[in-house]
Design an enzyme around this catalytic site. Structure first.
Site, PDB file in Angstrom:
ATOM      1  N   GLU A 254       0.756  -1.265   0.090  1.00  0.00           N
ATOM      2  CA  GLU A 254      -0.056  -0.032  -0.051  1.00  0.00           C
ATOM      3  C   GLU A 254       0.872   1.186  -0.055  1.00  0.00           C
ATOM      4  OE1 GLU A 254      -4.083   0.068   1.366  1.00  0.00           O
ATOM      5  OE2 GLU A 254      -3.537   0.774   3.086  1.00  0.00           O
TER       6      GLU A 254
ATOM      7  N   LYS B  99       0.394   4.885   0.997  1.00  0.00           N
ATOM      8  CA  LYS B  99      -0.384   5.391   2.019  1.00  0.00           C
ATOM      9  C   LYS B  99       0.361   6.920   2.726  1.00  0.00           C
ATOM     10  CE  LYS B  99      -1.822   3.300   5.378  1.00  0.00           C
ATOM     11  NZ  LYS B  99      -2.909   2.351   6.291  1.00  0.00           N
TER      12      LYS B  99
ATOM     13  N   LYS C 169      -7.835   2.052  -3.411  1.00  0.00           N
ATOM     14  CA  LYS C 169      -8.482   2.065  -1.854  1.00  0.00           C
ATOM     15  C   LYS C 169      -9.013   3.430  -1.654  1.00  0.00           C
ATOM     16  CE  LYS C 169      -7.797  -0.221   1.983  1.00  0.00           C
ATOM     17  NZ  LYS C 169      -6.611  -0.206   2.576  1.00  0.00           N
TER      18      LYS C 169
ATOM     19  N   GLU D 235     -14.788  -6.128   1.070  1.00  0.00           N
ATOM     20  CA  GLU D 235     -14.209  -5.903   2.556  1.00  0.00           C
ATOM     21  C   GLU D 235     -15.031  -6.490   3.616  1.00  0.00           C
ATOM     22  OE1 GLU D 235     -10.846  -3.095   3.646  1.00  0.00           O
ATOM     23  OE2 GLU D 235     -12.526  -2.483   5.183  1.00  0.00           O
TER      24      GLU D 235
ATOM     25  N   ASN E 154     -10.564  -7.301   6.921  1.00  0.00           N
ATOM     26  CA  ASN E 154     -10.054  -6.167   7.474  1.00  0.00           C
ATOM     27  C   ASN E 154      -9.731  -6.463   8.881  1.00  0.00           C
ATOM     28  OD1 ASN E 154      -8.727  -3.744   8.218  1.00  0.00           O
ATOM     29  ND2 ASN E 154      -9.886  -2.455   7.133  1.00  0.00           N
TER      30      ASN E 154
ATOM     31  N   GLU F 283      -6.019  -8.153   5.533  1.00  0.00           N
ATOM     32  CA  GLU F 283      -5.761  -6.881   5.530  1.00  0.00           C
ATOM     33  C   GLU F 283      -5.591  -6.271   7.161  1.00  0.00           C
ATOM     34  OE1 GLU F 283      -9.429  -6.164   2.333  1.00  0.00           O
ATOM     35  OE2 GLU F 283      -9.292  -4.601   3.618  1.00  0.00           O
ATOM     36  N   SER F 284      -4.627  -5.200   6.945  1.00  0.00           N
ATOM     37  CA  SER F 284      -4.270  -4.580   8.182  1.00  0.00           C
ATOM     38  C   SER F 284      -3.527  -5.404   9.469  1.00  0.00           C
ATOM     39  CB  SER F 284      -5.312  -4.025   8.854  1.00  0.00           C
ATOM     40  OG  SER F 284      -5.825  -3.003   7.776  1.00  0.00           O
TER      41      SER F 284
END
Length: 289
Positions: A83, A85, A145, A194, A215, A245-246
């Site tokens: 990502e 970001k 995103k 998601e 997520n 994710e995350s």
């Protein structure tokens, strides 16, 4: 006189920092606030480029794409979606210096198989231009995103050059997700749907999602639990591609996700804070990179 671009950027950074500090004490409002702000942004965008024009522009683009984002995830092994970001509501400004093109190219050189690019401007300091420029500089698929709240954003993503878009179950109902997936299909875009819990997982499956992302960060309060992906993987049919994710920070995290038959991981802050992104990826999974 108009202020310099640098001073405007500094103001934005300070604003995001203040919001991050404030919201940690008022967590329930974050997702709703971002969605509401995104609706305002879309309405403004429609005044600049009307819906019918954006839709027509999208359908002028190549539609027979082969869905490269999904094709990548179908290959054996763990796949890394890295990502780009600058900031987030939970962490504030992550990267004061933000050479986004160099970051994207470094990711690809390091072995990333897709890039996730934030385009939400107010809370993540993203820009559509970041995605548009990154797509021209890399050969791997790019995920837009953002907080899709209107089909206009799907057509916009196609025009910007994205290969995939994010659809978040926490802000979209099942019927809307199903409709948005069909629009994506006609454009040759993949939809990463998601989810955060069992109910959203069922919504995603029944909406026809082919790619589901779990997520691990709860968007209602921003707590992180990688066990969320491990728990929910078993609820998704094997033929559905699965992305965690995350909160993925260690080789142990990657190994646990591999054992659970997760197809890909989306990694943001861990890589953005690393001065050597190639080494960081290698340390996460020496077997794959």
């Amino acid at each position: 006189k108009s202020r310099s671009t640098d001073s405007v950027e500094i103001d934005k950074n300070a604003s995001v920092r203040r919001k991050s500090e404030k919201w940690m004490g008022d967590k329930d409002m974050i997702l709703d606030k971002i969605a509401a702000d995104t609706k305002l942004r879309v309405n403004k965008a429609k005044r600049k480029i009307p819906f019918s024009q954006m839709r027509a522009m999208a359908y002028e683009k190549e539609k027979n794409t082969g869905f490269p984002f999904e094709k990548m995830l179908k290959e054996p092994g763990m796949h890394y979606i890295c990502e780009v970001k600058k900031a987030s509501p939970s962490k504030g400004v992550i990267a004061e210096e933000f050479p986004y093109l160099e970051i994207a190219k470094e990711y690809e050189a390091a072995g990333a198989e897709a890039i996730s690019c934030l385009t939400e401007p107010k809370h993540f300091l993203g820009k559509n231009e970041y995605l548009q420029e990154i797509v021209k500089e890399v050969t791997i698929p790019v995920l837009r995103k953002d907080f899709t709240v209107d089909e206009y954003m799907i057509y916009e993503a196609k025009v910007l050059g994205a290969s995939a878009v994010l659809l978040i179950c926490a802000i979209l109902d099942r019927d809307t997700i199903a409709r948005y997936i069909k629009i994506c299909d006609t454009l040759g875009l993949s939809a990463l749907v998601e989810v955060h819990d069992e109910m959203e997982m069922q919504d995603a499956i029944q909406a026809g999602a082919r790619v589901i992302g779990v997520n691990n960060r709860n968007l209602k309060d921003f707590t992180v639990d990688i066990g969320n992906s491990l728990r929910l993987r078993g609820q998704a049919p094997e033929d559905i591609l699965f992305v965690a994710e995350s909160g993925i920070k260690t080789a142990e995290d990657i190994q646990a996700l591999k054992k659970a038959h997760v197809n890909g991981v989306l990694i943001g802050e861990t890589l953005m804070r690393s001065s050597d992104k190639k080494k960081c990826l290698q340390e996460l999974d020496a077997d794959e990179i």
